[in-house]
Design a protein around this motif. Structure first.
Motif, mmCIF file in Angstrom:
data_model
loop_
_atom_site.group_PDB
_atom_site.id
_atom_site.type_symbol
_atom_site.label_atom_id
_atom_site.label_comp_id
_atom_site.label_asym_id
_atom_site.label_seq_id
_atom_site.Cartn_x
_atom_site.Cartn_y
_atom_site.Cartn_z
ATOM 1 N N ASP A 8 27.095 6.544 36.394
ATOM 2 C CA ASP A 8 27.436 6.052 35.256
ATOM 3 C C ASP A 8 28.577 7.412 34.325
ATOM 4 N N ARG B 71 27.000 -0.463 24.638
ATOM 5 C CA ARG B 71 26.068 -0.317 24.998
ATOM 6 C C ARG B 71 25.217 0.448 24.389
ATOM 7 N N ARG C 69 22.516 3.334 23.490
ATOM 8 C CA ARG C 69 21.847 4.423 24.076
ATOM 9 C C ARG C 69 20.526 5.146 22.877
ATOM 10 N N ALA D 46 18.986 4.796 28.818
ATOM 11 C CA ALA D 46 19.337 5.667 29.467
ATOM 12 C C ALA D 46 18.961 6.766 30.726
ATOM 13 N N GLU E 25 21.428 2.855 32.282
ATOM 14 C CA GLU E 25 22.315 3.677 32.357
ATOM 15 C C GLU E 25 22.216 5.550 32.992
#
Length: 290
Positions: free
Chosen positions: A93, A7, A9, A33, A67
């Motif tokens: 999240d 994921r 970030r 995010a 996120e």
């Protein structure tokens, strides 16, 4: 075999929880995010209203691939427990917890979230902001499977160290690398701290590049104008992707011929280089999917 895409970030943007317009605007900012903040950006007399607003925003959705996390007030403050209960009900999240100095703090936060009914997908992100936290970073990182990310609180760390804010961050490098070692030892992600001068994009890019070279997964940000350069720097460049593909191809050809090593651009390639190449391609694919 290509590993599961991580994921991304790369860019993690703080948004002030007391500002309804900012929370709405965040739905259009291309950050990977968001940290909807109840701590530093919110005045004491606005904490309760901000808590309600942030919980509603996180629960309401509309943030797309981003996120969404909630930063609560630190343990020991008058707002911490109410923040955790509201965050648990909202089900973001992750919950970002400031001033995490020990595994015991992680355990207490985890117990509070579970008691308040937080869904399993709500992770804990622990902020390391003090010398005690840095020296106990490995225990913090390994404290719980629910803890998935370590976040550097570089401003507070510099204050605690009585260090100067200087280009290159020499006074902070020991703390940054110790936190990274702890994160990697525990299999967790690590986010670099913020850059304070929102008008100095040259300095910001230099520090962001340093963070990537050190090994961080991304950087926390305080202004939307920092998002684009951060996304660019932390994403694999075209030449990195090309080299990764050539490394994998060369190694697969070598192994098919019974050889355990290959050569790419004059350099020897073995299993560890192939593993890194696959990580680069997986991250590039995840970024492209956005």
């Amino acid at each position: 075999m290509t590993p599961q895409a991580p994921r991304p970030r790369r860019s993690v943007l703080y948004m002030p929880g007391a500002n309804a317009r900012a929370l709405e605007k965040a739905k259009e900012i291309p950050a990977d995010a968001l940290i909807l903040d109840l701590e530093d950006s919110v005045a004491p007399d606005a904490k309760a209203d901000a808590r309600e607003r942030v919980a509603a925003a996180a629960a309401g959705g509309g943030y797309g691939h981003r996120e969404v996390t909630i930063r609560v007030n630190a343990p020991g403050t008058p707002w911490h427990e109410d923040d955790l209960r509201a965050a648990a009900a909202a089900g973001p999240d992750a919950v970002v917890v400031p001033k995490v100095d020990s595994a015991a703090t992680v355990h207490a936060v985890e117990a509070a979230l579970e008691a308040a009914g937080a869904p399993e997908h709500t992770a804990i992100w622990a902020m390391l902001e003090t010398p005690v936290a840095i020296l106990d970073a490995r225990a913090v990182a390994a404290a719980s499977p629910r803890l998935t990310v370590l976040v550097m609180g570089t401003n507070d760390l510099a204050k605690e160290l009585r260090a100067e804010h200087v280009p290159g961050r020499e006074p902070l490098l020991t703390g940054l690398t110790l936190a990274l070692l702890a994160a990697r030892a525990a299999g967790k992600a690590a986010l670099d701290g913020v850059y304070n001068d929102v008008h100095d994009l040259t300095g910001f890019e230099a520090e962001t590049l340093q963070g990537r070279r050190l090994g961080f997964d991304g950087k926390t940000l305080i202004h939307p104008r920092q998002v684009e350069p951060c996304n660019r720097i932390f994403a694999p460049a075209a030449e990195e992707v090309d080299r990764a593909e050539r490394i994998i191809a060369a190694f697969e050809e070598a192994t098919s011929q019974g050889r355990g090593v290959a050569t790419v651009d004059g350099r020897m390639i073995e299993n560890l280089h192939v593993a890194e190449a696959r990580r680069v391609l997986a991250l590039a694919a995840a970024v492209a999917g956005r």
